[in-house]
Write a protein that holds these residues in place. Sequence first.
Motif, short mmCIF file in Angstrom:
data_model
loop_
_atom_site.label_atom_id
_atom_site.label_comp_id
_atom_site.label_asym_id
_atom_site.label_seq_id
_atom_site.Cartn_x
_atom_site.Cartn_y
_atom_site.Cartn_z
N SER A 19 0.82 -1.20 0.00
CA SER A 19 0.00 0.00 0.00
C SER A 19 0.86 1.26 0.00
O SER A 19 0.54 2.25 -0.66
CB SER A 19 -0.93 0.00 1.22
N THR A 20 1.97 1.24 0.76
CA THR A 20 2.85 2.41 0.74
C THR A 20 3.54 2.55 -0.61
O THR A 20 3.88 3.66 -1.04
CB THR A 20 3.90 2.36 1.87
N HIS A 88 -8.83 0.81 -7.24
CA HIS A 88 -7.79 -0.15 -7.61
C HIS A 88 -7.56 -1.12 -6.46
O HIS A 88 -7.32 -0.69 -5.32
CB HIS A 88 -6.50 0.63 -7.93
N TYR A 89 -7.64 -2.41 -6.75
CA TYR A 89 -7.23 -3.41 -5.77
C TYR A 89 -5.75 -3.66 -5.98
O TYR A 89 -5.33 -4.28 -6.96
CB TYR A 89 -8.03 -4.71 -5.92
N LYS A 90 -4.94 -3.15 -5.06
CA LYS A 90 -3.49 -3.19 -5.21
C LYS A 90 -2.93 -4.50 -4.66
O LYS A 90 -3.11 -4.83 -3.49
CB LYS A 90 -2.88 -1.98 -4.47
N VAL A 91 -2.24 -5.24 -5.52
CA VAL A 91 -1.65 -6.53 -5.12
C VAL A 91 -0.14 -6.43 -5.20
O VAL A 91 0.42 -5.50 -5.77
CB VAL A 91 -2.16 -7.68 -6.02
N CYS A 92 0.53 -7.42 -4.63
CA CYS A 92 1.98 -7.49 -4.72
C CYS A 92 2.39 -7.58 -6.19
O CYS A 92 1.71 -8.20 -7.01
CB CYS A 92 2.47 -8.71 -3.94
N SER A 93 3.52 -7.01 -6.53
CA SER A 93 3.98 -7.00 -7.93
C SER A 93 4.31 -8.39 -8.44
O SER A 93 4.49 -8.59 -9.64
CB SER A 93 5.20 -6.08 -8.08
N GLY A 124 -0.26 -6.21 -15.44
CA GLY A 124 0.61 -7.31 -15.05
C GLY A 124 2.03 -6.95 -14.66
O GLY A 124 2.58 -7.54 -13.73
N GLY A 125 2.66 -6.00 -15.33
CA GLY A 125 4.07 -5.71 -15.08
C GLY A 125 4.27 -4.39 -14.36
O GLY A 125 3.44 -3.49 -14.44
N SER A 241 -0.47 -4.18 -9.51
CA SER A 241 0.50 -3.60 -8.59
C SER A 241 0.43 -2.07 -8.66
O SER A 241 -0.50 -1.50 -9.23
CB SER A 241 1.89 -4.07 -8.96
N SER A 242 1.43 -1.41 -8.11
CA SER A 242 1.49 0.05 -8.16
C SER A 242 1.69 0.57 -9.57
O SER A 242 1.66 1.79 -9.79
CB SER A 242 2.61 0.56 -7.26
#
Length: 442
Positions: A19-20, A88-93, A124-125, A241-242
């Motif tokens: 999240s950060t 946005h549902y932010k997930v790990c990269s 995706g990237g 991801s971000s």
Amino acid sequence: MQSKAQIQLAFYGDDFTGSTDALEFISRAGAKAVLFIEPPSENELNAFPGLQAYGVAGKTRALPTDQVEQALNAAFTKMKAGAPKHVHYKVCSTFDSSETIGSIGRAIDVGSEIFGTGVVPIVGGTPELGRYCVFGNLFARMGIGSNGDIFRLDRHPSMSKHPVTPANESDLRLHLQKQTKKRIGLIDVLQLEKEVDNWNEAIDGTEAVLIDALYNEQLLKIGEWLEKEAIGDKTLFSVGSSAVEMAIGSFWNRKGLLSAKDGWAEPGKAEPLLVLSGSYSPVTAGQIKWALDNGFVEVALEEENFGTNEANGFGVTCDISTVLSSIHRGKNVIVHSRNIKSGPTAIDSYALGRLLGTVGEKVCEATSLKRIVVAGGDTSSYAARAMGIEAVEMIAPLVSGAPLCKAFSKNIAINGMEVNFKGGQVGGEDYFGVLLEGKLRK
């Protein structure tokens, strides 16, 4: 851009460190942004004048699938009420998840239903962080913010051996298809070369679409497409991801809706530094070794009452007296879980995170500490909550993907504290030295 908080972008992160990461990239794009621990009320949003974007630091990455659904139903419903243009549902990269833990597929299902998004975009990237998606397959550099080698995800020395959600499939469509019944299409690197008006020809008949990203320059075009899909007063729900924040922020910069922020004040050295690590990553292991080789005092967590039914048979304890005495003597301290033999589970993450956060809270209340680093994606959300942190705002970008932040808390010992949350894959071996010195990267 106006504040209504006329929120243009709201994101929900599946853990605190991620999240950060998202907070950093939308802040660097020039948006006034704050990250909350829980979905904020209108009054909480209005407490930050001029707010244009906000995030919620969740903990769904470490939750069983039914709890993921429960948490997101509540969070997304509250976020929808504010009518942001993007959610946005932010997930790990590296898309850490499985059918049973941290299910991204279930998040897609919940978000699609609540926001009514026709086709859910999945970016995706994240080239800025060394994550490259090509023809649907994800490749990852060993260590974010480092010069490590690049591996296909299912052959990555760390992610393929993740103790909770090991990567055994590099094709993100196949990986996510195990978690959702929605048909997932692909906008590949060749399609990215076409005008965005032609992208939809690649997604006919699908309910979600994965978008490749190999170069940072492609994110501007992805941002243009996301804006194009966010039509009228309907919120566009996306996953990734971000890179989502980078894409949208880049497009807003190009259109003159935001001005990218470059002039960050250098925070400077903060000694002594306290590091709280619940990470089992080989990258973090190397960083711990560097810290110990460079004078940090080691306080290893110890197993306690192992074999009981409480906390899945997993108990830990910390020698807080050594931490406090070392800090009082001006020594940098690293508290870590590396000596605990059992790999973490969702319940273990809770136990570790709560303990680390409690240590941080006690140290802040007993000392004049200026800065704390928390390492570990699965444990960070619990640690932040245990410390009583309610929200954070970015101070400076020291390492890409892990900004230095200012904490907001009702606890006066925590309020105003400089905090840094890093995932297990983030940073070079001298990461803790970088956070100690507080010098902006060139």
